[in-house]
Structure formats: structure tokens, C-alpha cells
Write a protein that holds these residues in place. Structure first.
Motif, PDB file in Angstrom:
ATOM      1  N   ARG A 244     -12.493  -1.022   5.349  1.00  0.00           N
ATOM      2  CA  ARG A 244     -11.138  -1.419   5.732  1.00  0.00           C
ATOM      3  C   ARG A 244     -10.115  -0.586   4.959  1.00  0.00           C
ATOM      4  O   ARG A 244     -10.234  -0.414   3.741  1.00  0.00           O
ATOM      5  N   SER A 246      -7.126  -1.398   4.236  1.00  0.00           N
ATOM      6  CA  SER A 246      -6.387  -2.258   3.309  1.00  0.00           C
ATOM      7  C   SER A 246      -7.196  -2.620   2.073  1.00  0.00           C
ATOM      8  O   SER A 246      -6.639  -3.129   1.101  1.00  0.00           O
ATOM      9  N   ARG A 249      -8.013   2.012  -2.188  1.00  0.00           N
ATOM     10  CA  ARG A 249      -6.856   2.687  -2.752  1.00  0.00           C
ATOM     11  C   ARG A 249      -7.239   4.139  -3.063  1.00  0.00           C
ATOM     12  O   ARG A 249      -8.408   4.489  -3.154  1.00  0.00           O
ATOM     13  N   ARG A 320      -8.037  -6.580   8.445  1.00  0.00           N
ATOM     14  CA  ARG A 320      -7.436  -7.054   7.204  1.00  0.00           C
ATOM     15  C   ARG A 320      -8.418  -7.843   6.349  1.00  0.00           C
ATOM     16  O   ARG A 320      -8.356  -7.796   5.119  1.00  0.00           O
TER      17      ARG A 320
END
Length: 424
Positions: A244, A246, A249, A320
Motif C-alpha cells: 500500500r 499509504s 515512506r 488504505r
């Protein structure tokens, strides 16, 4: 059409042509025949060089060869251009321009002086992918320029080819050991390959089929012993990769997603090397790639390649949360490589695995990839929720954590991939 032809003129050639046109006008107004002759010559020169460049640009053929066509990130691939001449190469030669993405090293340019020769010529350069993916090399174009620098022409002589950059695979050692009180004869099943003997011996009981008597053990123990077939071996191992957008990073090759992809690739190939049937699935539960165990009908090398190539083309997902369907195959062991996971998401994932099922997770602390303030409630809360459901979890501190050491930590935690005994 005329404008298209004149587009081959360089800035110098266009300036000369414009000056010649202006001189022609001045010569006619002033009635200067000498100036008119010079003006006509100045106008003809760039047009003449333009014609020569247009005719000479068809004198070269080429082919591109990639060795290998599939390579790991940070590894090198050789690009070999084989050139052959079908006409006269202009005296000042050609310039070859092969379009190469910046992630592979940038555009390659080579000048060819004089003739290519009857036997052709080979030009090589190295492409070194910095990021996994399916990269395009090409097209290859040849550029001709006249000696005066008045005109230039480019022609595409080879189309594009694909170079597959697969994720980096790290060598792993060991397997998740039996633990959590699941000892006994069922422990260590993950270590047994597809050809292992799933049978045990016990004393003969009234009504047992005489054909099940194990005569070698009977002679050794001096009493009748029979073979008892155990339950069939479980369906293998599912590796769940959280991709995902989201949940991760960082950017490029230094992102937490790339770490997770490399970890999943390393785990899949490592388990396959130990005789396991491995299925790689995404967070949506869709199968990314499946590989048979050694000795199956599928070719081992082909299976490894299918896993790596599927991961090379894998793109981040817009989901999400972790859907529970991604871990719904309860007949398989589960190893999950998870990004940022909320306690609620971890609870949903854990609820899809019944109590006593064999599950393990590597939970990334993705904030470490950006240097942002640590949000400990996310990795710690997710860890607690998974552990409460019977999972074994390793939390990765950051990008400096080697995949091999994280795997060893998971193995040392007593992860049991064997079902609990239900009694005799």
C-alpha cells in the motif's frame, strides 16, 4: 512539407540561409550582380549539405542485444549494439544516440568515425539499474551532420527493448523453528520437503490391515509394527506483501516499499530452496506469483524468475487498510511483510486467521525511512494486536536493518509453523 525538410538545418544553417535571402533582395534592389552571385551560393550551400545529409542517413543498420535481459537492482547489464553498413557512411561519421533512462545511467552517445567496415562493428555500454522495474532502452537513433555544421538529420534505426530490474535478493539462513509448545512429532514440518515420508509407526492393533505392517521395524523390535499415515502436508506457505502506498515512506530505491519487496523476494526464494510451495499475494489477496516446490511439474528456475519478474513490475496499491481477505487461506502458513499498520488494521488481519494457525509477521517502522517523529502507537499497537492473536512479530527499526538479520530474528523468536497437536 518544405518546413519539415528545412527543420534539418542547424542554427548556423538557418542563419546562413536567411542572410543569403536578404543578400538576394539587396542585390536586386541595388542591381549588384556580384552580390547576387554570392547570395545564391550562400543560399545553395546549406540546401546542398541538407540534401547530402538526408541521403547519407540511410546507410546504417543496427540491432540491440541485452546481456542479461533480467538483472538485479545495482547489478550491471551489458547493452551490445551490432552495426552494419548498407551504404556509404559520410566522412565525418555518425553519432549514435541510445535513449537510456536516468535510473539506468542516462542517454548513451557514441561517435563513429569513417566506415563501419564489411564485417560490421560492435559498440557496448553498461546499464546499471538503481531501481526495480521494467525499464525501456531506446529507441536507438543515428545522427548525421555535414562538415560545415549547417545541417543535421536523425533517424530511428532500432526500436525499444525492455530491461527487467528485479529486486535485490539477500541470502537467508535458517527456517522458523518449532515452538510455542507445538513440539513432538509435528514440529519441524516446515523443514520437510515434498518427498518426505509423512508416516509414523505404532504397535499392531486388532483390525489393522496386515499390508501396513512394517516388517523391518517388526524384526528390529520383535513385535508387529504398522505404518500410520498422518494428515497430508499443508498447502505450503503464503507470503503476504504489503505494498500500500499509504503504508510506506521514503522515495526511490531507499523507500520502505523497496525494502519490503526485497524482503519478500528473499523469503520466497529461500523457502523454495528448502522444498516449500510458496504463494506470494498482495494486500488485496490477489496472487502476485506462485511457485511449485522442487520436483513438481514446474521448472524451478522458471518459478524463481516468475516471482522476481512479478515483483519487478509490482506497483504501489491505493488501498488504505489491510483487507482481511489477504490472509484468508487458513490451510497455508503465513509470513507477512507489513508496512505501517494501525491496531485496527492488525486486528482485521489477525481475525482472518483462526486461533492456532501458523502466522508470522515482519512489521516495518516506516517512520525511520523519513526521519519523522516516531509514532510509536502504530508499530507497537499493531505488534501487540498481532501477538495477542498468536502471531510472532519482528519490528524493523529502519532502513539500516539487514534483511538477513531480521529473518534470523524472526526464526529465533520461536515462530512455529506447525499446527498444535490435538491429542492422540
Amino acid at each position: 512539407m518544405r518546413l519539415g525538410v528545412l527543420s534539418g538545418l542547424t542554427v548556423r544553417g538557418r542563419c546562413l540561409l536567411a542572410a543569403a535571402c536578404a543578400a538576394v533582395v539587396c542585390a536586386l534592389v541595388l542591381d549588384e550582380r556580384d552580390l547576387l552571385r554570392v547570395a545564391v551560393f550562400a543560399a545553395v550551400l546549406p540546401l546542398l549539405t541538407l540534401s547530402i545529409s538526408a541521403l547519407s542517413r540511410t546507410g546504417l543498420k543496427a540491432s540491440r542485444e541485452l546481456v542479461p535481459r533480467r538483472t538485479e537492482v545495482h547489478a550491471s547489464a551489458t547493452v551490445r549494439l551490432r552495426l552494419s553498413s548498407t551504404g556509404r557512411i559520410p566522412p565525418n561519421g555518425l553519432v549514435l544516440i541510445d535513449e537510456v533512462p536516468p535510473l539506468l545511467g542516462g542517454t548513451a552517445r557514441y561517435g563513429l568515425g569513417g566506415s563501419v567496415g564489411r564485417n560490421g562493428k560492435v559498440v557496448e555500454y553498461t546499464a546499471r539499474p538503481e531501481l526495480r522495474g521494467v525499464h525501456q532502452l531506446g529507441p536507438l537513433r543515428c545522427r548525421t551532420r555535414d562538415p560545415f555544421g549547417l545541417s543535421v538529420f536523425e533517424k530511428e534505426i532500432v526500436g525499444a527493448d525492455r530491461l527487467i530490474a528485479v529486486p535485490e535478493v539477500f541470502p537467508l539462513s535458517g527456517l522458523p523453528a518449532a515452538g510455542n509448545g507445538h513440539g513432538g512429532q509435528d514440529s519441524g514440518r516446515m523443514r520437510s520437503g515434498p518427498g518426505s515420508d509423512d508416516s509414523t509407526l505404532r504397535e499392531y492393533r486388532h483390525g489393522d490391515d496386515i499390508r501396513r505392517v512394517h516388517w523391518k521395524s517388526t524384526a528390529h523390535r520383535d513385535e508387529l509394527m504398522v505404518r500410520v499415515e498422518e494428515a497430508p502436508q499443508r498447502g505450503g506457505v503464503t507470503v503476504l506483501l504489503d505494498h500500500r502506498a499509504s503504508a510506506h515512506r521514503g522515495t526511490g530505491a531507499s523507500s520502505s516499499l523497496e525494502w519490503a519487496v526485497s524482503a519478500a523476494a528473499s523469503i520466497c526464494l529461500h523457502l523454495r530452496g528448502h522444498g516449500q510451495r510458496v504463494r506470494l499475494v498482495s494486500t488485496s489477496g490477489q496472487r502476485v506469483a506462485a511457485s511449485g516446490s522442487p520436483g513438481s511439474e514446474a521448472d524451478d528456475e522458471h518459478d524463481d524468475e516468475s516471482v522476481l519478474e512479478a515483483l519487478a513490475a509490482l506497483q504501489p496499491s491505493a488501498r488504505r487498510e489491510l483487507p482481511p481477505g489477504g490472509a484468508s487461506e487458513t490451510d497455508r502458513d503465513l509470513i507477512a511483510v507489513l508496512g505501517r499498520t494501525t491496531p485496527a488494521g492488525a486486528g482485521e488481519l489477525a481475525s482472518a486467521r483462526p486461533t492456532g494457525s501458523r502466522s508470522a509477521a515482519i512489521l516495518l517502522d516506516v517512520d525511520a525511512w523519513t526521519g519523522e517523529p516516531q509514532q510509536h502507537d502504530l508499530p507497537v499497537g499493531g505488534t501487540h494486536r498481532l501477538r495477542a492473536a498468536g502471531w510472532d512479530v519482528t519490528t524493523v527499526a529502519g532502513p539500516s536493518s539487514p534483511v538477513s538479520l531480521v529473518w534470523e530474528s524472526l526464526c529465533e523468536q520461536g515462530t512455529s509453523l506447525d499446527p498444535p497437536r490435538t491429542g492422540s
